[in-house]
Design a protein around this motif. Structure first.
Motif, PDB file in Angstrom:
ATOM      1  N   ARG A   1       0.828  -1.202   0.000  1.00  0.00           N
ATOM      2  CA  ARG A   1       0.000   0.000   0.000  1.00  0.00           C
ATOM      3  C   ARG A   1       0.869   1.263   0.000  1.00  0.00           C
ATOM      4  NH1 ARG A   1      -1.997  -2.831   4.014  1.00  0.00           N
ATOM      5  NH2 ARG A   1      -1.400  -1.281   5.556  1.00  0.00           N
ATOM      6  N   THR A   2       2.019   1.205   0.658  1.00  0.00           N
ATOM      7  CA  THR A   2       2.913   2.365   0.674  1.00  0.00           C
ATOM      8  C   THR A   2       3.412   2.688  -0.720  1.00  0.00           C
ATOM      9  OG1 THR A   2       3.615   1.894   2.945  1.00  0.00           O
ATOM     10  CG2 THR A   2       5.054   3.288   1.614  1.00  0.00           C
ATOM     11  N   GLU A   3       3.728   1.649  -1.507  1.00  0.00           N
ATOM     12  CA  GLU A   3       4.150   1.874  -2.882  1.00  0.00           C
ATOM     13  C   GLU A   3       3.035   2.518  -3.694  1.00  0.00           C
ATOM     14  OE1 GLU A   3       4.945  -0.654  -1.101  1.00  0.00           O
ATOM     15  OE2 GLU A   3       7.010  -1.284  -1.488  1.00  0.00           O
ATOM     16  N   LEU A   4       1.780   2.136  -3.387  1.00  0.00           N
ATOM     17  CA  LEU A   4       0.665   2.720  -4.127  1.00  0.00           C
ATOM     18  C   LEU A   4       0.509   4.198  -3.794  1.00  0.00           C
ATOM     19  CD1 LEU A   4      -2.713   1.225  -5.034  1.00  0.00           C
ATOM     20  CD2 LEU A   4      -2.684   3.431  -3.912  1.00  0.00           C
ATOM     21  N   THR A   5       0.570   4.558  -2.505  1.00  0.00           N
ATOM     22  CA  THR A   5       0.436   5.979  -2.164  1.00  0.00           C
ATOM     23  C   THR A   5       1.601   6.788  -2.736  1.00  0.00           C
ATOM     24  OG1 THR A   5       1.506   5.555  -0.011  1.00  0.00           O
ATOM     25  CG2 THR A   5      -0.906   5.539  -0.076  1.00  0.00           C
ATOM     26  N   THR A   6       2.799   6.191  -2.758  1.00  0.00           N
ATOM     27  CA  THR A   6       3.950   6.869  -3.366  1.00  0.00           C
ATOM     28  C   THR A   6       3.709   7.112  -4.845  1.00  0.00           C
ATOM     29  OG1 THR A   6       5.447   5.813  -1.774  1.00  0.00           O
ATOM     30  CG2 THR A   6       6.428   6.740  -3.768  1.00  0.00           C
ATOM     31  N   GLU A   7       3.155   6.118  -5.518  1.00  0.00           N
ATOM     32  CA  GLU A   7       2.896   6.279  -6.954  1.00  0.00           C
ATOM     33  C   GLU A   7       1.791   7.291  -7.218  1.00  0.00           C
ATOM     34  OE1 GLU A   7       1.978   3.724 -11.026  1.00  0.00           O
ATOM     35  OE2 GLU A   7       2.338   2.666  -9.133  1.00  0.00           O
ATOM     36  N   LEU A   8       0.778   7.340  -6.356  1.00  0.00           N
ATOM     37  CA  LEU A   8      -0.266   8.353  -6.521  1.00  0.00           C
ATOM     38  C   LEU A   8       0.341   9.758  -6.528  1.00  0.00           C
ATOM     39  CD1 LEU A   8      -3.027   6.919  -4.157  1.00  0.00           C
ATOM     40  CD2 LEU A   8      -3.264   7.244  -6.621  1.00  0.00           C
ATOM     41  N   VAL A   9       1.278   9.998  -5.619  1.00  0.00           N
ATOM     42  CA  VAL A   9       1.949  11.292  -5.557  1.00  0.00           C
ATOM     43  C   VAL A   9       2.814  11.507  -6.794  1.00  0.00           C
ATOM     44  CG1 VAL A   9       3.659  12.653  -4.297  1.00  0.00           C
ATOM     45  CG2 VAL A   9       1.894  11.399  -3.044  1.00  0.00           C
ATOM     46  N   TRP A  10       3.552  10.475  -7.176  1.00  0.00           N
ATOM     47  CA  TRP A  10       4.458  10.604  -8.318  1.00  0.00           C
ATOM     48  C   TRP A  10       3.694  10.914  -9.611  1.00  0.00           C
ATOM     49  CZ3 TRP A  10       9.222  11.621  -9.391  1.00  0.00           C
ATOM     50  CH2 TRP A  10       9.741  11.328 -10.657  1.00  0.00           C
ATOM     51  N   ARG A  11       2.589  10.216  -9.833  1.00  0.00           N
ATOM     52  CA  ARG A  11       1.811  10.450 -11.049  1.00  0.00           C
ATOM     53  C   ARG A  11       1.261  11.875 -11.075  1.00  0.00           C
ATOM     54  NH1 ARG A  11       4.169   6.746 -13.928  1.00  0.00           N
ATOM     55  NH2 ARG A  11       3.886   4.627 -13.103  1.00  0.00           N
ATOM     56  N   ALA A  12       0.862  12.390  -9.919  1.00  0.00           N
ATOM     57  CA  ALA A  12       0.380  13.772  -9.874  1.00  0.00           C
ATOM     58  C   ALA A  12       1.507  14.746 -10.191  1.00  0.00           C
ATOM     59  CB  ALA A  12      -0.215  14.071  -8.498  1.00  0.00           C
ATOM     60  N   LEU A  13       2.687  14.527  -9.607  1.00  0.00           N
ATOM     61  CA  LEU A  13       3.822  15.418  -9.849  1.00  0.00           C
ATOM     62  C   LEU A  13       4.197  15.439 -11.323  1.00  0.00           C
ATOM     63  CD1 LEU A  13       6.095  14.506  -6.789  1.00  0.00           C
ATOM     64  CD2 LEU A  13       4.691  16.564  -7.072  1.00  0.00           C
ATOM     65  N   THR A  14       4.254  14.280 -11.950  1.00  0.00           N
ATOM     66  CA  THR A  14       4.663  14.222 -13.359  1.00  0.00           C
ATOM     67  C   THR A  14       3.596  14.770 -14.298  1.00  0.00           C
ATOM     68  OG1 THR A  14       3.892  11.906 -13.461  1.00  0.00           O
ATOM     69  CG2 THR A  14       6.233  12.282 -13.003  1.00  0.00           C
ATOM     70  N   ARG A  15       2.353  14.906 -13.822  1.00  0.00           N
ATOM     71  CA  ARG A  15       1.313  15.562 -14.619  1.00  0.00           C
ATOM     72  C   ARG A  15       1.345  17.078 -14.450  1.00  0.00           C
ATOM     73  NH1 ARG A  15      -2.022  11.457 -12.592  1.00  0.00           N
ATOM     74  NH2 ARG A  15      -2.876  12.919 -11.050  1.00  0.00           N
ATOM     75  N   GLY A  16       2.264  17.555 -13.612  1.00  0.00           N
ATOM     76  CA  GLY A  16       2.346  18.981 -13.375  1.00  0.00           C
ATOM     77  C   GLY A  16       1.478  19.463 -12.238  1.00  0.00           C
TER      78      GLY A  16
END
Length: 387
Positions: A152-167
């Motif tokens: 689950r920690t990897e999922l929350t990390t990816e949620l943040v990462w995908r938002a950052l890379t979308r600007g």
């Protein structure tokens, strides 16, 4: 039929041939009656089948008409929702139609709502995209709950990462780890958050460091890499001096959102509610969740994801699951492939969105994040090429 078989020509009983002809006549009558009943049954079945086909035909045409009417239904030029009644026409300065005078006046004042942008949040995480293909409502507070070891920690990390890379900006409320460890999660997945720290797009609400008995000793024992990352992230950290005061945590979250001007954009993740449970009473957790759901998700249209563990006999700290707009369950599946423990997730609840009611098997790969696969055909191949 022979003349001897007709009712008026049958030999009387007791005369020669009378008994034989009587039996023949009765047998013939029974056969005739059976044939008549069979024909009547077939006519009834045919009639029933015809009526059923007619009903299906009428229902199909009715559904088509409703679908065409829905497609033809006008949508408001301001809020983009369907116009339920007579449309409100625009003015010389505003092209209509509108669903209401309020939308017409807002359009005239240039208060234009983005076309459906704030209503859906695209997670960018493959298993969630598969289960919720049209996106998560942007005003949703989603609980990620399940067994330990389900990433689950990897999922929350990816949620943040995908938002950052979308600007888009993002906020992490960290109860489990200090800010440096939070950032190390990105590096472990081969993602580099340092540029986004410099771009002032990320905030970490630090609810961990002040819980340490000797904070200075912790900071002095960091290695060169830890000090370097800490220096880069210094301006992105919002410190919480008393994490047991959920009001202070909520205020720190509001400051972070204001700093990043987060309204109708970005994502917030909270890791984790388990740690809040060790600090405060159940009723305070309930109040905290309801408060941030109102001030972050409902008021700002910023989605929020929080993780919690429910493995074994341990139940989630809040019994009132209705306070969450969505619940995603995580589990370890031992019965899909012999001698293989797989991780799966499924959406149990998501208010305001359609989702696929099934379990998705997934794994995690650096640089790729969470991805789905078919355990029946790809299990061995997936785990031999992950790294």
């Amino acid at each position: 039929m022979d003349d001897a078989d007709r009712a008026g020509n049958r030999p009387p009983e007791g005369q020669p041939g009378g008994d034989v002809d009587e039996r023949r006549y009765r047998r013939h009558q029974r056969q005739h009656q059976h044939h008549h009943q069979h024909q009547r049954g077939r006519r009834y079945q045919h009639q029933h089948h015809h009526q059923h086909q007619q009903r299906q035909h009428r229902q199909h045409h009715q559904q088509q008409r409703q679908h065409r009417q829905y497609q033809r239904q006008q949508r408001c030029s301001h809020c983009t929702y369907p116009i339920a009644d007579e449309p409100v026409q625009g003015t010389d300065d505003t092209a209509g139609p509108f669903c209401s005078e309020a939308c017409r006046d807002a359009a005239a004042a240039d208060e234009i709502v983005r076309d459906d942008g704030y209503k859906r949040f695209t997670t960018g995480v493959e298993p969630l995209e598969t289960l919720v293909p049209r996106g998560v409502p942007s005003d949703a507070f989603v609980l990620l709950t399940g067994d330990e070891g389900t990433r689950r920690t990897e999922l929350t990390t990816e949620l943040v990462w995908r938002a950052l890379t979308r600007g888009e900006p993002a906020v992490i409320v960290a109860f489990n780890d200090p800010p440096i460890a939070v950032l190390e999660r990105f590096f472990a997945l081969d993602w580099n958050p340092l540029p986004y720290l410099e771009m002032d797009r990320l905030r970490i609400v630090d609810c961990f460091t002040h819980r340490l008995e000797d904070r200075d000793a912790f900071e002095n024992t960091r290695n060169d890499w830890g000090r370097f990352v800490g220096d880069v992230a210094e301006d992105a950290v919002v410190a919480v001096r008393d994490p047991s005061d959920v009001r202070e945590v909520a205020n720190a979250l509001d400051r972070a959102l204001d700093d990043l001007e987060m309204t109708e954009t970005g994502v917030v993740v909270l890791d984790s509610i388990d740690e809040i449970d060790t600090l405060v009473q159940d009723r305070l957790i309930h109040n905290f969740v309801t408060d941030v759901r109102a001030t972050v998700c409902k008021a700002r249209f910023v989605p929020m994801f929080a993780s919690a563990t429910t493995s074994g006999d341990r139940a989630y700290p809040i019994d009132d699951e209705y306070v969450f707009d969505g619940i995603v369950d995580f589990r370890l599946a031992d019965d899909v492939i012999p001698e293989t423990r797989l991780t799966q997730l499924g959406v149990r609840k998501l208010v305001g969105a359609q989702f696929v009611p099934q379990w998705e098997t997934y794994a995690v790969s650096p640089g790729r994040g969470l991805f789905t696969f078919d355990p029946e055909t790809e299990s061995t191949d997936v785990f031999t090429r992950i790294d």
